[in-house]
Design a protein around this motif. Structure first.
Motif, PDB file in Angstrom:
ATOM      1  N   LEU A  97     -15.195  -6.079  -5.700  1.00 52.49           N
ATOM      2  CA  LEU A  97     -15.855  -6.488  -6.940  1.00 52.49           C
ATOM      3  C   LEU A  97     -16.098  -7.988  -6.947  1.00 52.49           C
ATOM      4  N   GLU A  98     -17.298  -8.371  -7.375  1.00 47.19           N
ATOM      5  CA  GLU A  98     -17.663  -9.773  -7.488  1.00 47.19           C
ATOM      6  C   GLU A  98     -18.309 -10.007  -8.848  1.00 47.19           C
ATOM      7  N   GLY A  99     -18.544 -11.266  -9.162  1.00 45.69           N
ATOM      8  CA  GLY A  99     -19.200 -11.595 -10.415  1.00 45.69           C
ATOM      9  C   GLY A  99     -18.201 -11.843 -11.528  1.00 45.69           C
ATOM     10  N   ALA A 100     -18.711 -11.984 -12.740  1.00 43.07           N
ATOM     11  CA  ALA A 100     -17.885 -12.309 -13.902  1.00 43.07           C
ATOM     12  C   ALA A 100     -16.738 -11.320 -14.049  1.00 43.07           C
ATOM     13  N   GLY A 101     -15.573 -11.871 -14.402  1.00 45.07           N
ATOM     14  CA  GLY A 101     -14.425 -11.023 -14.642  1.00 45.07           C
ATOM     15  C   GLY A 101     -13.658 -10.612 -13.415  1.00 45.07           C
ATOM     16  N   THR A 102     -13.870 -11.293 -12.285  1.00 46.41           N
ATOM     17  CA  THR A 102     -13.183 -10.925 -11.045  1.00 46.41           C
ATOM     18  C   THR A 102     -12.447 -12.127 -10.449  1.00 46.41           C
ATOM     19  N   ALA A 103     -11.401 -11.823  -9.682  1.00 48.76           N
ATOM     20  CA  ALA A 103     -10.659 -12.869  -8.992  1.00 48.76           C
ATOM     21  C   ALA A 103     -11.548 -13.566  -7.959  1.00 48.76           C
ATOM     22  N   THR A 104     -12.426 -12.803  -7.320  1.00 44.35           N
ATOM     23  CA  THR A 104     -13.325 -13.377  -6.318  1.00 44.35           C
ATOM     24  C   THR A 104     -14.176 -14.483  -6.924  1.00 44.35           C
ATOM     25  N   SER A 105     -14.748 -14.217  -8.087  1.00 43.14           N
ATOM     26  CA  SER A 105     -15.588 -15.202  -8.760  1.00 43.14           C
ATOM     27  C   SER A 105     -14.782 -16.426  -9.180  1.00 43.14           C
ATOM     28  N   LEU A 106     -13.591 -16.195  -9.720  1.00 44.17           N
ATOM     29  CA  LEU A 106     -12.770 -17.313 -10.179  1.00 44.17           C
ATOM     30  C   LEU A 106     -12.331 -18.187  -9.015  1.00 44.17           C
ATOM     31  N   ARG A 107     -11.985 -17.579  -7.902  1.00 42.30           N
ATOM     32  CA  ARG A 107     -11.601 -18.361  -6.722  1.00 42.30           C
ATOM     33  C   ARG A 107     -12.772 -19.201  -6.222  1.00 42.30           C
ATOM     34  N   GLN A 108     -13.978 -18.643  -6.241  1.00 45.25           N
ATOM     35  CA  GLN A 108     -15.151 -19.387  -5.805  1.00 45.25           C
ATOM     36  C   GLN A 108     -15.433 -20.569  -6.729  1.00 45.25           C
ATOM     37  N   GLU A 109     -15.168 -20.364  -8.018  1.00 44.74           N
ATOM     38  CA  GLU A 109     -15.461 -21.403  -9.018  1.00 44.74           C
ATOM     39  C   GLU A 109     -14.413 -22.506  -9.027  1.00 44.74           C
ATOM     40  N   ARG A 110     -13.117 -22.132  -8.935  1.00 40.66           N
ATOM     41  CA  ARG A 110     -12.041 -23.103  -9.133  1.00 40.66           C
ATOM     42  C   ARG A 110     -11.364 -23.551  -7.847  1.00 40.66           C
ATOM     43  N   GLY A 111     -11.532 -22.795  -6.780  1.00 47.86           N
ATOM     44  CA  GLY A 111     -10.999 -23.206  -5.483  1.00 47.86           C
ATOM     45  C   GLY A 111      -9.497 -23.415  -5.459  1.00 47.86           C
ATOM     46  N   GLU A 112      -9.096 -24.548  -4.847  1.00 48.64           N
ATOM     47  CA  GLU A 112      -7.683 -24.806  -4.583  1.00 48.64           C
ATOM     48  C   GLU A 112      -6.901 -25.210  -5.819  1.00 48.64           C
ATOM     49  N   THR A 113      -7.568 -25.410  -6.937  1.00 46.90           N
ATOM     50  CA  THR A 113      -6.811 -25.757  -8.151  1.00 46.90           C
ATOM     51  C   THR A 113      -6.043 -24.557  -8.695  1.00 46.90           C
ATOM     52  N   LEU A 114      -6.418 -23.364  -8.304  1.00 45.10           N
ATOM     53  CA  LEU A 114      -5.698 -22.159  -8.748  1.00 45.10           C
ATOM     54  C   LEU A 114      -4.369 -22.050  -8.018  1.00 45.10           C
ATOM     55  N   ARG A 115      -3.330 -21.737  -8.755  1.00 43.22           N
ATOM     56  CA  ARG A 115      -2.003 -21.575  -8.187  1.00 43.22           C
ATOM     57  C   ARG A 115      -1.436 -20.212  -8.619  1.00 43.22           C
ATOM     58  N   PRO A 116      -1.865 -19.144  -7.943  1.00 42.80           N
ATOM     59  CA  PRO A 116      -1.316 -17.826  -8.290  1.00 42.80           C
ATOM     60  C   PRO A 116       0.188 -17.779  -8.034  1.00 42.80           C
ATOM     61  N   ILE A 117       0.909 -17.187  -8.957  1.00 50.12           N
ATOM     62  CA  ILE A 117       2.345 -16.998  -8.772  1.00 50.12           C
ATOM     63  C   ILE A 117       2.533 -15.963  -7.661  1.00 50.12           C
ATOM     64  N   ILE A 118       3.283 -16.306  -6.643  1.00 47.95           N
ATOM     65  CA  ILE A 118       3.387 -15.477  -5.444  1.00 47.95           C
ATOM     66  C   ILE A 118       4.262 -14.258  -5.708  1.00 47.95           C
ATOM     67  N   LEU A 119       3.752 -13.114  -5.323  1.00 46.80           N
ATOM     68  CA  LEU A 119       4.501 -11.863  -5.443  1.00 46.80           C
ATOM     69  C   LEU A 119       5.377 -11.716  -4.202  1.00 46.80           C
ATOM     70  N   GLY A 120       6.659 -12.088  -4.335  1.00 38.68           N
ATOM     71  CA  GLY A 120       7.555 -12.053  -3.191  1.00 38.68           C
ATOM     72  C   GLY A 120       8.977 -12.395  -3.593  1.00 38.68           C
ATOM     73  N   PRO A 121       9.866 -12.572  -2.621  1.00 39.02           N
ATOM     74  CA  PRO A 121      11.291 -12.799  -2.902  1.00 39.02           C
ATOM     75  C   PRO A 121      11.586 -14.023  -3.759  1.00 39.02           C
ATOM     76  N   SER A 122      10.698 -15.015  -3.748  1.00 39.89           N
ATOM     77  CA  SER A 122      10.946 -16.208  -4.568  1.00 39.89           C
ATOM     78  C   SER A 122      11.031 -15.859  -6.052  1.00 39.89           C
ATOM     79  N   LEU A 123      10.393 -14.781  -6.459  1.00 41.67           N
ATOM     80  CA  LEU A 123      10.494 -14.344  -7.852  1.00 41.67           C
ATOM     81  C   LEU A 123      11.923 -13.951  -8.207  1.00 41.67           C
ATOM     82  N   LEU A 124      12.565 -13.274  -7.270  1.00 38.12           N
ATOM     83  CA  LEU A 124      13.933 -12.830  -7.516  1.00 38.12           C
ATOM     84  C   LEU A 124      14.874 -14.012  -7.663  1.00 38.12           C
ATOM     85  N   ALA A 125      14.618 -15.051  -6.882  1.00 32.67           N
ATOM     86  CA  ALA A 125      15.475 -16.235  -6.948  1.00 32.67           C
ATOM     87  C   ALA A 125      15.437 -16.879  -8.326  1.00 32.67           C
ATOM     88  N   THR A 126      14.312 -16.761  -9.030  1.00 34.26           N
ATOM     89  CA  THR A 126      14.203 -17.391 -10.347  1.00 34.26           C
ATOM     90  C   THR A 126      15.108 -16.735 -11.375  1.00 34.26           C
TER      91      THR A 126
END
Length: 360
Positions: free
Chosen positions: A308-337
């Motif tokens: 899926l592309e276009g409005a309302g998608t992660a693909t579109s948002l990544r193209q628009e905002r680039g490296e400023t996006l900081r998705p919370i990583i789905l992994g063991p670091s969550l458990l540590a918190t």
């Protein structure tokens, strides 16, 4: 979302909408159109407000009219605590409190979903085949235009810090954010930002200096901003803000230019789900192109599906905002918190910094 023990506000009335029952305890009910047999029910517990959840459920129910669907909306921590007290009550758990969902899966509470859709799902958006991210939601600020007109643009965290430090007296009691002690989502954002930004604790102190109101949900922040009780909101779910503020031109949504956290709602099927076949059908719908298209077109939650592309998608948002996006990583670091000592240390420091300047 409704706080435990308090009546729902906008959903207090009993309504019948296109065969859907909306109850006063923040729930939705879709009756079965026909007898679907002994497993013709689906029970979902989620931390997702009804206006955002209803398009998803309506789309699923149209495809599965023989299923009786029950949805109950809870706060993130209430959802987690309710599951621990009754692990065989719900078929699907859906929450934006990523560490708590990861903890459940890591502790063996989640069933594996072995379906073609699960195997196609992006690796960064799932943990094994037990926990699935289904949305892509930036965390934003909301600023009243009067603040911008008087004090200048707020484009990122540094601008917000400067605003609070220079004009704390003017903004006394007019700023709002999550209370990390009572909000699972708020705690998650606090610990992520403390890792991301060396000036995070200065910002917490500045929030305290402005006598910032601390609340449990984005909904509570938005209500106060719309009513004019607050002029600045910090760390709101962008999906909720876009949906609620479309007709509020006096309120500007700011996606911070320096870094923007992105949270994802995580879905799992409990091991003791009473209707596992129905749960698997719903989970497949959530991560299939059909359900994700509903997310993109009919909600502001942000679809992840790579096709899926276009409005309302992660693909579109990544193209628009680039490296400023900081998705919370789905992994063991969550458990540590969620380590008890680390959690206590972070919350203690948060309260100490928040109270520091106010006590001078």
């Amino acid at each position: 979302m409704n706080r435990p023990g308090r009546p729902a506000s906008r959903w207090l009335l009993l309504l019948f909408l296109v065969g859907t029952f909306v109850s006063a305890d923040e729930s939705l009910y879709y009756p079965a159109a026909s007898d679907g047999g002994p497993n013709a029910s689906l029970v979902i517990h989620g931390a997702l407000d009804l206006p955002q959840m209803s398009p998803l459920l309506e789309g699923f129910h149209r495809q599965n009219p023989g299923l009786e669907v029950h949805y109950r909306n809870l706060t993130t921590l209430a959802l987690h605590e309710r599951f621990l007290a009754a692990p065989d009550e719900a078929d699907v758990l859906l929450s934006s409190a990523m560490p708590w969902q990861y903890r459940l899966a890591n502790a063996g509470h989640a069933r594996s979903l072995d379906s073609p859709a699960a195997y196609r799902w992006p690796a960064w958006a799932r943990w094994r085949h037990e926990l699935f991210a289904i949305t892509f939601e930036p965390i934003v600020m909301v600023v009243n235009e009067t603040v911008i007109e008087r004090f200048g643009e707020v484009r990122g965290h540094a601008d917000l810090l400067a605003l609070l430090e220079r004009h704390a007296e003017t903004l006394q009691g007019k700023v709002v954010t999550y209370d990390p002690a009572i909000s699972g989502a708020g705690y998650t954002y606090a610990i992520e930002e403390s890792r991301l930004s060396p000036r995070y604790w200065d910002l917490v102190a500045a929030l305290g200096q402005a006598d910032t109101e601390l609340v449990e949900t984005t909904g509570a922040m938005l209500e106060g901003l719309i009513e004019g009780r607050y002029l600045v909101g910090y760390n709101l779910l962008g999906s909720y803000a876009r949906a609620r503020l479309a007709d509020q031109p006096q309120l500007r949504i700011v996606m911070p230019e320096d870094y923007t956290l992105v949270t994802q709602r995580l879905a799992l099927i409990p091991h003791q789900a009473p209707h596992p076949a129905a749960a698997e059908r719903f989970m497949d719908y959530l991560i299939d192109k059909t359900g994700q298209t509903v997310l993109a077109r009919e909600t502001s939650l942000g679809a992840i599906h790579p096709a899926l592309e276009g409005a309302g998608t992660a693909t579109s948002l990544r193209q628009e905002r680039g490296e400023t996006l900081r998705p919370i990583i789905l992994g063991p670091s969550l458990l540590a918190t969620l380590d008890d000592l680390k959690r206590e240390a972070l919350l203690s420091r948060w309260q100490r910094e928040f109270s520091r300047r106010a006590s001078r």
